[in-house]
Design a protein around this motif. Sequence first.
Motif, short mmCIF file in Angstrom:
data_model
loop_
_atom_site.label_atom_id
_atom_site.label_comp_id
_atom_site.label_asym_id
_atom_site.label_seq_id
_atom_site.Cartn_x
_atom_site.Cartn_y
_atom_site.Cartn_z
N ARG A 181 0.83 -1.21 0.00
CA ARG A 181 0.00 0.00 0.00
C ARG A 181 0.86 1.26 0.00
N HIS A 182 1.94 1.24 0.79
CA HIS A 182 2.84 2.38 0.83
C HIS A 182 3.47 2.63 -0.53
N CYS A 183 3.95 1.57 -1.19
CA CYS A 183 4.56 1.73 -2.51
C CYS A 183 3.55 2.22 -3.54
N GLN A 184 2.33 1.72 -3.44
CA GLN A 184 1.30 2.15 -4.39
C GLN A 184 0.94 3.62 -4.21
N ARG A 185 0.92 4.08 -2.96
CA ARG A 185 0.53 5.47 -2.69
C ARG A 185 1.70 6.44 -2.87
N GLY A 186 2.89 6.03 -2.42
CA GLY A 186 4.01 6.96 -2.41
C GLY A 186 4.95 6.86 -3.58
N TRP A 187 4.87 5.76 -4.32
CA TRP A 187 5.82 5.54 -5.42
C TRP A 187 5.09 5.25 -6.73
N ASN A 188 3.98 5.94 -6.93
CA ASN A 188 3.15 5.69 -8.11
C ASN A 188 3.40 6.70 -9.22
N PHE A 189 4.53 7.41 -9.16
CA PHE A 189 4.79 8.47 -10.14
C PHE A 189 5.62 7.98 -11.34
N PHE A 190 6.01 6.70 -11.36
CA PHE A 190 6.74 6.17 -12.51
C PHE A 190 5.80 6.06 -13.71
N ARG A 191 6.32 6.36 -14.88
CA ARG A 191 5.50 6.39 -16.09
C ARG A 191 5.99 5.35 -17.08
N ALA A 192 5.13 4.38 -17.36
CA ALA A 192 5.51 3.29 -18.26
C ALA A 192 5.85 3.80 -19.66
N GLU A 193 5.19 4.88 -20.08
CA GLU A 193 5.48 5.40 -21.43
C GLU A 193 6.87 6.01 -21.52
N ARG A 194 7.49 6.28 -20.37
CA ARG A 194 8.89 6.74 -20.36
C ARG A 194 9.84 5.60 -20.02
N ASN A 195 9.31 4.37 -20.10
CA ASN A 195 10.10 3.18 -19.79
C ASN A 195 10.55 3.17 -18.34
N GLU A 196 9.66 3.60 -17.44
CA GLU A 196 9.92 3.60 -16.00
C GLU A 196 8.93 2.65 -15.34
N PHE A 197 9.40 1.93 -14.31
CA PHE A 197 8.53 0.96 -13.64
C PHE A 197 8.89 0.86 -12.16
N LEU A 198 7.89 0.65 -11.33
CA LEU A 198 8.10 0.11 -9.99
C LEU A 198 7.08 -1.01 -9.84
N ASP A 199 7.57 -2.24 -9.91
CA ASP A 199 6.71 -3.42 -9.86
C ASP A 199 6.79 -4.07 -8.48
N ILE A 200 5.64 -4.42 -7.93
CA ILE A 200 5.59 -5.19 -6.69
C ILE A 200 5.51 -6.66 -7.06
#
Length: 421
Positions: free
Chosen positions: A74-93
Amino acid sequence: MADRGSRLSSRSMAFVLAGGRGSRLRELTDNRVKPAVYFGGKTRIIDFALSNALNSGIRKISVATQYKAHSLIRHCQRGWNFFRAERNEFLDILPASQRVDENKWYLGTADAVTQNIDIVDSYGVDYVVILAGDHIYKMDYEIMLRHHVDSGADVTVGCLTVPREEATAFGVMAVDKDDRITSFLEKPKDPPGTPDDPSVALASMGIYVFSWPFLRELLVEDAEKPDSAHDFGGDLIPHIVKNGKAQAHRFEDSCVRHAPDAPAYWRDVGTVDAFWKANIDLTDFAPELDLWDQNWPIWTYSEITPPAKFIHDEKDRRGLAVSSMVAGGCIISGTEIRQSLLFTGCHTNSYASLEQVVALPKVEVARHARLHRCVIDRGVHIPEGLIVGEDIEEDKKWFRVTDSGVTLITQKMLDARAAAK
């Protein structure tokens, strides 16, 4: 500074191992995994590894979870949700989800990566930085990546320089004059010194850099070994030391300091005592860990809160805080607070006093309470007149008291105390 295209971090991913419970933190990890434990007034422990990756230029990150992972996810989803897949950025759980075998959770640190080989493949990266998600430090992984490539190593291991007598609790690297690792010893009774200073040893930080093709092949081989624990420190690193080239990377070469003469700050806050001290240390006049450095910010989930508020100005009923950190949303109503750290949304009431207290979010302190050298879990309601830290034997009847006299207070402990009385 080199442009982003030339940075190794842009061709790398961070794989954060965040599945360990952290049982030495006792009741603080009853409902959350250690990387999800709060730290520093508004952050969580995992934010340091994630922020280091982001600030280093790594925009592809995976977080492997296992034990009681809901608050961490939940913390990662709320606080680290600014990565943009269209810029080839990801944070995957990547929860342990029996992807390989319906009876197989993550069996070890290396197995957590093995079970997600297809996902790492999909990132199309050249290098993988393996990180522990449960330490407090600031480090530029780009420097370590460059060291790895320049040395031609199969693996580069991040190492702390510690006094030899303190190294018995770590995995220790024996190195030659070029810091090539010649042996890896797990918690040795007589740790080897370094060639340049026999009084210190190199202790593993649990940070490893690999080229992905090399690591991928190694993981596939290790998965087929029935006698392997599928662990980086226990299996893969010793194998490479024996059969390939393993390089030590000293933390002081890539740690991020707020001043040139500042110490290389790294903490394992894995015990209640260590957790309490690292938080209280932040209230020092010039703390070793600089959370105010805008050049290397610690990113986190920031709740929308009003500023902290201090009310009442009468004798014995004055809302004040001295040498303390007080987060947003706190109301200090007629309470004297000294050398303490209060997380978001704590409320304290008249005639109470707090000294050397770490209060996690949403703690409420009723009137006339006196608290000294405490860690208070999230959402705890301290009853009126409670005194803690003045009579250790009395405290031990109801709460967990460490060997150094720090008291951990949870709501369950207070409820049991109230029922007994």
